[in-house]
Design a protein around this motif. Structure first.
Motif, PDB file in Angstrom:
ATOM      1  N   LEU A 199      85.364  49.749 121.113  1.00 41.75           N
ATOM      2  CA  LEU A 199      85.897  49.412 121.062  1.00 41.75           C
ATOM      3  C   LEU A 199      83.921  48.789 121.774  1.00 41.75           C
ATOM      4  O   LEU A 199      83.784  47.458 121.020  1.00 41.75           O
ATOM      5  CB  LEU A 199      86.662  48.308 121.875  1.00 41.75           C
ATOM      6  CG  LEU A 199      86.459  46.917 121.581  1.00 41.75           C
ATOM      7  CD1 LEU A 199      86.493  45.875 120.929  1.00 41.75           C
ATOM      8  CD2 LEU A 199      87.809  46.443 123.271  1.00 41.75           C
ATOM      9  N   ALA A 200      83.447  49.187 122.774  1.00 42.10           N
ATOM     10  CA  ALA A 200      82.388  49.226 123.410  1.00 42.10           C
ATOM     11  C   ALA A 200      81.008  49.021 121.675  1.00 42.10           C
ATOM     12  O   ALA A 200      80.342  48.768 121.327  1.00 42.10           O
ATOM     13  CB  ALA A 200      81.666  50.421 124.389  1.00 42.10           C
ATOM     14  N   ARG A 201      81.044  50.275 120.816  1.00 37.77           N
ATOM     15  CA  ARG A 201      80.068  49.987 120.025  1.00 37.77           C
ATOM     16  C   ARG A 201      80.515  49.192 119.192  1.00 37.77           C
ATOM     17  O   ARG A 201      79.625  48.359 118.846  1.00 37.77           O
ATOM     18  CB  ARG A 201      80.804  51.666 119.221  1.00 37.77           C
ATOM     19  CG  ARG A 201      79.964  52.631 119.282  1.00 37.77           C
ATOM     20  CD  ARG A 201      80.634  53.737 118.500  1.00 37.77           C
ATOM     21  NE  ARG A 201      80.011  55.185 118.737  1.00 37.77           N
ATOM     22  CZ  ARG A 201      80.597  56.232 119.335  1.00 37.77           C
ATOM     23  NH1 ARG A 201      82.171  56.318 118.425  1.00 37.77           N
ATOM     24  NH2 ARG A 201      80.425  57.222 120.070  1.00 37.77           N
ATOM     25  N   GLU A 202      82.027  48.503 118.647  1.00 38.50           N
ATOM     26  CA  GLU A 202      81.572  47.333 117.815  1.00 38.50           C
ATOM     27  C   GLU A 202      81.480  46.300 118.810  1.00 38.50           C
ATOM     28  O   GLU A 202      80.698  45.494 117.609  1.00 38.50           O
ATOM     29  CB  GLU A 202      83.585  47.659 117.656  1.00 38.50           C
ATOM     30  CG  GLU A 202      83.727  48.470 116.895  1.00 38.50           C
ATOM     31  CD  GLU A 202      82.686  48.888 115.059  1.00 38.50           C
ATOM     32  OE1 GLU A 202      82.894  46.926 114.793  1.00 38.50           O
ATOM     33  OE2 GLU A 202      82.576  49.371 114.164  1.00 38.50           O
ATOM     34  N   TYR A 254      80.891  49.731 127.448  1.00 36.49           N
ATOM     35  CA  TYR A 254      82.552  50.516 127.596  1.00 36.49           C
ATOM     36  C   TYR A 254      82.583  50.519 129.298  1.00 36.49           C
ATOM     37  O   TYR A 254      84.157  50.172 129.633  1.00 36.49           O
ATOM     38  CB  TYR A 254      82.108  52.511 127.390  1.00 36.49           C
ATOM     39  CG  TYR A 254      83.485  53.023 127.552  1.00 36.49           C
ATOM     40  CD1 TYR A 254      84.031  53.087 127.231  1.00 36.49           C
ATOM     41  CD2 TYR A 254      83.378  53.531 129.144  1.00 36.49           C
ATOM     42  CE1 TYR A 254      85.647  54.350 127.274  1.00 36.49           C
ATOM     43  CE2 TYR A 254      84.288  54.114 129.327  1.00 36.49           C
ATOM     44  CZ  TYR A 254      85.226  54.793 128.536  1.00 36.49           C
ATOM     45  OH  TYR A 254      86.559  55.391 129.024  1.00 36.49           O
ATOM     46  N   ASP A 255      81.603  50.487 129.919  1.00 31.07           N
ATOM     47  CA  ASP A 255      82.123  50.362 131.631  1.00 31.07           C
ATOM     48  C   ASP A 255      83.065  48.910 131.802  1.00 31.07           C
ATOM     49  O   ASP A 255      83.892  49.030 132.794  1.00 31.07           O
ATOM     50  CB  ASP A 255      80.740  50.523 132.215  1.00 31.07           C
ATOM     51  CG  ASP A 255      80.215  52.298 132.234  1.00 31.07           C
ATOM     52  OD1 ASP A 255      81.196  52.925 131.909  1.00 31.07           O
ATOM     53  OD2 ASP A 255      79.120  52.364 133.404  1.00 31.07           O
ATOM     54  N   GLU A 263      73.615  51.809 126.109  1.00 29.49           N
ATOM     55  CA  GLU A 263      73.818  49.896 125.786  1.00 29.49           C
ATOM     56  C   GLU A 263      75.704  49.597 125.443  1.00 29.49           C
ATOM     57  O   GLU A 263      75.854  48.849 126.179  1.00 29.49           O
ATOM     58  CB  GLU A 263      73.031  49.657 124.303  1.00 29.49           C
ATOM     59  CG  GLU A 263      71.809  49.447 124.949  1.00 29.49           C
ATOM     60  CD  GLU A 263      70.825  50.112 123.583  1.00 29.49           C
ATOM     61  OE1 GLU A 263      71.462  50.205 122.749  1.00 29.49           O
ATOM     62  OE2 GLU A 263      69.468  49.118 123.661  1.00 29.49           O
ATOM     63  N   GLU A 264      75.408  50.854 124.514  1.00 29.91           N
ATOM     64  CA  GLU A 264      77.630  50.841 124.381  1.00 29.91           C
ATOM     65  C   GLU A 264      78.289  51.070 125.312  1.00 29.91           C
ATOM     66  O   GLU A 264      79.287  50.998 125.866  1.00 29.91           O
ATOM     67  CB  GLU A 264      77.269  51.757 122.971  1.00 29.91           C
ATOM     68  CG  GLU A 264      77.177  51.669 121.685  1.00 29.91           C
ATOM     69  CD  GLU A 264      77.073  52.696 120.730  1.00 29.91           C
ATOM     70  OE1 GLU A 264      77.203  52.566 119.926  1.00 29.91           O
ATOM     71  OE2 GLU A 264      77.300  54.382 121.408  1.00 29.91           O
TER      72      GLU A 264
END
Length: 92
Positions: free
Chosen positions: A33-36, A11-12, A6-7
């Protein structure tokens, strides 16, 4: 990359948007940032009717935009960048 599926979706989209609009962004910061963003979306999705409530969707958009700003993404002012990231969050 040490991120989950999902992260990676976030990210993509961040990576794709940076290429589309021609700006460089640090890959590690992009991963963080993707994680957040995933955390924000997960927190919002805990409400059973989040997809039908405009107030919750507006809160989600605001939190994502604030997080993008905190990370300096995008480094150039471009409203379409926000739109693309927010669409991905909505799809998620």
């Amino acid at each position: 990359m040490e991120i989950d599926y999902e992260e990676k979706a976030f990210y993509d989209i961040l990576d794709s948007v940076s290429k589309q609009y021609g700006f460089d962004y640090d890959k590690e910061k992009m991963r963080d940032l993707a994680r957040e963003i995933k955390k924000i979306v997960d927190n919002t999705a805990r409400f059973p009717d989040y997809n039908d409530r405009e107030d919750i969707k507006a809160q989600l958009k605001m939190e994502i935009i604030v997080k993008l700003h905190e990370y300096g993404y995008p480094p150039i002012k471009q409203d379409d960048v926000y739109k693309n990231v927010l669409e991905q969050a909505g799809n998620f």
